[in-house]
Design an enzyme around this catalytic site. Structure first.
Site, PDB file in Angstrom:
ATOM      1  N   CYS A 333       0.822  -1.199   0.000  1.00  0.00           N
ATOM      2  CA  CYS A 333       0.000   0.000   0.000  1.00  0.00           C
ATOM      3  C   CYS A 333       0.863   1.259   0.000  1.00  0.00           C
ATOM      4  O   CYS A 333       1.867   1.325   0.715  1.00  0.00           O
ATOM      5  CB  CYS A 333      -0.851  -0.144   1.254  1.00  0.00           C
ATOM      6  N   GLY A 364      -4.273  -5.216   7.475  1.00  0.00           N
ATOM      7  CA  GLY A 364      -3.111  -4.547   6.887  1.00  0.00           C
ATOM      8  C   GLY A 364      -1.911  -4.510   7.808  1.00  0.00           C
ATOM      9  O   GLY A 364      -2.032  -4.252   9.008  1.00  0.00           O
ATOM     10  N   GLY A 365      -0.761  -4.835   7.220  1.00  0.00           N
ATOM     11  CA  GLY A 365       0.494  -4.685   7.954  1.00  0.00           C
ATOM     12  C   GLY A 365       0.859  -5.864   8.837  1.00  0.00           C
ATOM     13  O   GLY A 365       1.821  -5.786   9.597  1.00  0.00           O
ATOM     14  N   ARG A 426     -12.936   1.311  -6.093  1.00  0.00           N
ATOM     15  CA  ARG A 426     -12.599   1.099  -4.681  1.00  0.00           C
ATOM     16  C   ARG A 426     -12.389   2.419  -3.950  1.00  0.00           C
ATOM     17  O   ARG A 426     -12.007   2.459  -2.796  1.00  0.00           O
ATOM     18  CB  ARG A 426     -11.373   0.204  -4.558  1.00  0.00           C
TER      19      ARG A 426
HETATM   20  P1  XMP Z   1      -1.336  -6.783   3.925  1.00  0.00           P
HETATM   21  O1  XMP Z   1      -0.351  -6.045   4.780  1.00  0.00           O
HETATM   22  O2  XMP Z   1      -1.919  -7.979   4.585  1.00  0.00           O
HETATM   23  O3  XMP Z   1      -2.532  -5.760   3.689  1.00  0.00           O
HETATM   24  O4  XMP Z   1      -0.752  -7.092   2.598  1.00  0.00           O
HETATM   25  C1  XMP Z   1      -3.673  -6.109   2.988  1.00  0.00           C
HETATM   26  C2  XMP Z   1      -4.677  -4.987   3.065  1.00  0.00           C
HETATM   27  O5  XMP Z   1      -4.197  -3.814   2.391  1.00  0.00           O
HETATM   28  C3  XMP Z   1      -5.296  -3.068   1.886  1.00  0.00           C
HETATM   29  N1  XMP Z   1      -5.044  -2.815   0.472  1.00  0.00           N
HETATM   30  C4  XMP Z   1      -4.565  -1.673   0.008  1.00  0.00           C
HETATM   31  N2  XMP Z   1      -4.316  -0.515   0.644  1.00  0.00           N
HETATM   32  N3  XMP Z   1      -3.608   0.403  -1.403  1.00  0.00           N
HETATM   33  C5  XMP Z   1      -3.867   0.526  -0.087  1.00  0.00           C
HETATM   34  O6  XMP Z   1      -3.688   1.619   0.459  1.00  0.00           O
HETATM   35  C6  XMP Z   1      -3.837  -0.731  -2.105  1.00  0.00           C
HETATM   36  O7  XMP Z   1      -3.577  -0.816  -3.299  1.00  0.00           O
HETATM   37  C7  XMP Z   1      -4.355  -1.819  -1.359  1.00  0.00           C
HETATM   38  N4  XMP Z   1      -4.740  -3.064  -1.713  1.00  0.00           N
HETATM   39  C8  XMP Z   1      -5.165  -3.645  -0.564  1.00  0.00           C
HETATM   40  C9  XMP Z   1      -6.545  -3.874   2.128  1.00  0.00           C
HETATM   41  O8  XMP Z   1      -7.184  -3.364   3.266  1.00  0.00           O
HETATM   42  C10 XMP Z   1      -5.987  -5.268   2.358  1.00  0.00           C
HETATM   43  O9  XMP Z   1      -6.821  -6.100   3.110  1.00  0.00           O
END
Ligand code: XMP
Length: 500
Positions: A333, A364-365, A426
């Site tokens: 992200c 996320g993260g 999105r």
């Molecule tokens: P992880 O860290 O597990 O995070 O890879 C997955 C989550 O990231 C979000 N997501 C995004 N956030 N830009 C963003 O700012 C993106 O292109 C993007 N794609 C996914 C989403 O909440 C996912 O579950």
């Protein structure tokens, strides 16, 4: 001797205005552990009576969650959310492709298979094989077919075409009626019948398949032995009241696509949806929640993404059941850099989770099992994984070999990346807010999730808690203690001083 408690309470750790996240703190071992691992439950309640035995939701991303992931994660006690980035050749959303995935997942492990793939007696074996390819369940195709009048799903039952009745080589031009087991030789059951009775019949009569018809002879269900075997193998499975796998699907906030998607998704048996937008604290999301609650009142709605109590309180007031907490924290992200609005993952969860009764999904993260432990400890009810499930056997996409290392890899990309190209649906601006990259191939979800569960159960045992609810209670009361990390402690906690 001082009786002062070690470390900090969560309240002291997450000071107002400080972007504390996972690597900034650790959980201290301050509780005498006397609990048995077998007494620990990892159950997560998402709302609308949907309970996961493994508190993991697979993220609605096009390199993470489609048919195979939804099936595998549900079998392991979690749930998958099917992404919505299926497109027509002209780039417009292809809703039907997403719904096909809902149907495939719902058909996968059934007690009673409500919509088995049926064929007509006049079809040739070649046509049947083509239909089998189109209706693949995960990686395996369907090999057994009830034969009905005109091939209609709930038409008059005329026979059964089983795998052993035809050759893929010799019988391609032969008609189904010449190879099927006809009705007069077929062992079948009449509806109503309980699943237990059907199971008993399969064993007593040495059957692999049992078609069930109503009084008029119309096909109602199919019951299969392989489903029963799967039930034994996967005791944690997330199932609905009809013993079908549970599944979620992603919808956008734009009504012109979202309304037909919702209609079709729920008609196909999906258990809930995720309103999939990077910016959930908005009129668009609030209006979508209202619409779904009114049209589909018994379905689970997960909203987000948000990261503040202000947003959580508003969405809770709208009647939302669950929400994804995380803005700008995902591994792929670039939102924080692109628009300058984000929040440290752990701080967002701690502050938002306590502000409403909705279930919080930490999103996320999360890079390792310890991060999941921390997320649940500071208030999340479940986690959403992108990175940690990307690169598995069940994530969409092929395994490639990394030219530099020679190791197997798979592509993983943000839904806001140029490559995913979801456009405005999105909520991302035209400026990309994600990137595409590669991740190491991780093997099967069926090996990985049990390891994650093992790690979580070990952590719960050390903290002496038997459930996520108890963990939260003890965190809010200040009993669970934390410590801030220095850079040196962070280095110390990783692998160090050995030659690799
Ligand atoms: P992880 O860290 O597990 O995070 O890879 C997955 C989550 O990231 C979000 N997501 C995004 N956030 N830009 C963003 O700012 C993106 O292109 C993007 N794609 C996914 C989403 O909440 C996912 O579950």
């Amino acid at each position: 001797m001082s009786n002062q408690r070690s470390g900090l309470s969560a309240r002291e750790l997450f000071k107002r205005g400080e972007g504390v996240t996972y690597d900034d703190f650790t959980i201290l071992n301050t509780t005498y552990s006397e609990i048995d691992k077998s007494d620990i439950s990892l159950e997560a309640h998402l709302g609308r009576n949907i309970t996961l035995r493994t508190p993991i939701v697979a993220s609605p991303m096009d390199t993470v969650t489609s048919t195979a992931m939804c099936i595998a994660i549900a079998l392991e006690g979690g749930i998958g959310c099917i992404h919505y980035n299926f497109k027509n050749p002209d780039g417009s959303p292809n809703i039907e492709e997403q719904i096909k995935v809902v149907e495939q997942v719902k058909r996968f492990e059934n007690g009673f298979i409500e919509n088995p793939v049926t064929v007509s007696p006049e079809q040739t074996i070649r046509e049947v094989l083509e239909s089998s390819q189109r209706n693949k369940v995960g990686k395996s195709s369907i090999d057994n077919f009830p034969v009905t009048e005109n091939g209609e799903p709930h038409g008059k039952l005329l026979g059964l075409l089983r795998q052993q009745d035809y050759s893929r080589r010799l019988h391609t031009n032969v008609q189904v009626k010449d190879r099927m087991v006809p009705l007069d030789k077929l062992i079948m059951a009449e509806w109503p019948i309980t699943l237990n009775q059907a199971n008993a019949m399969l064993w007593e009569r040495h059957l692999l398949l049992l078609p069930i018809a109503d009084k008029k002879g119309k096909l109602k269900y199919l019951v299969t032995r392989s489903d029963l075997d799967k039930n034994d193998e996967f005791p944690l499975t997330t199932k609905d009241e009809n013993k079908r796998l549970r599944v979620l699907f992603a919808v956008e906030t734009r009504p012109e696509f979202a309304y037909p998607r919702l209609e079709r998704g729920f008609a196909s048996g999906a258990d809930g949806c995720i309103i999939d937008t990077s910016q959930g604290f908005s009129r668009y999301e609030a209006e979508m929640i209202k619409y779904i609650l009114q049209k589909f009142p018994d379905k689970l709605i997960i909203g987000g993404n948000i990261s503040t109590p202000e947003a959580a309180r508003l969405l809770a007031k709208e009647g939302l059941h669950s929400y994804r907490n995380g803005q700008g924290t995902g591994s792929i992200c670039t939102t924080a850099g692109a628009i300058g609005i984000s929040r440290a993952g752990a701080a967002g969860i701690y502050h938002s989770a306590k502000s409403s009764k909705m279930a919080t999904i930490g999103d996320g993260g999360l890079r390792q099992v310890g991060d999941i432990v921390k997320t649940l400890t500071i208030g999340a009810d479940a986690v959403m994984l992108g990175y940690m499930l990307a690169g598995t056997q069940e994530s969409p996409g092929e395994v490639e070999i990394d030219e530099g290392t020679g190791m197997p890899i798979k592509i993983y990309r943000g839904m806001g990346s140029k490559e995913a190209n979801v456009g405005g649906i999105r909520g991302y601006s035209r400026l990309p807010q994600g990137v595409q990259g590669n991740v190491n191939y991780k093997g099967s979800v069926h090996e990985w999730i049990p390891l994650i569960r093992d790690g979580l159960i070990s952590a719960f045992q050390v903290m002496n808690v038997s459930s996520i609810e108890e963990l939260h209670k003890r965190m809010y009361s200040g009993e669970i203690r934390f410590e801030r990390r220095t850079i040196a402690s962070l280095q110390e906690s990783g692998v160090h001083d050995i030659k690799k």
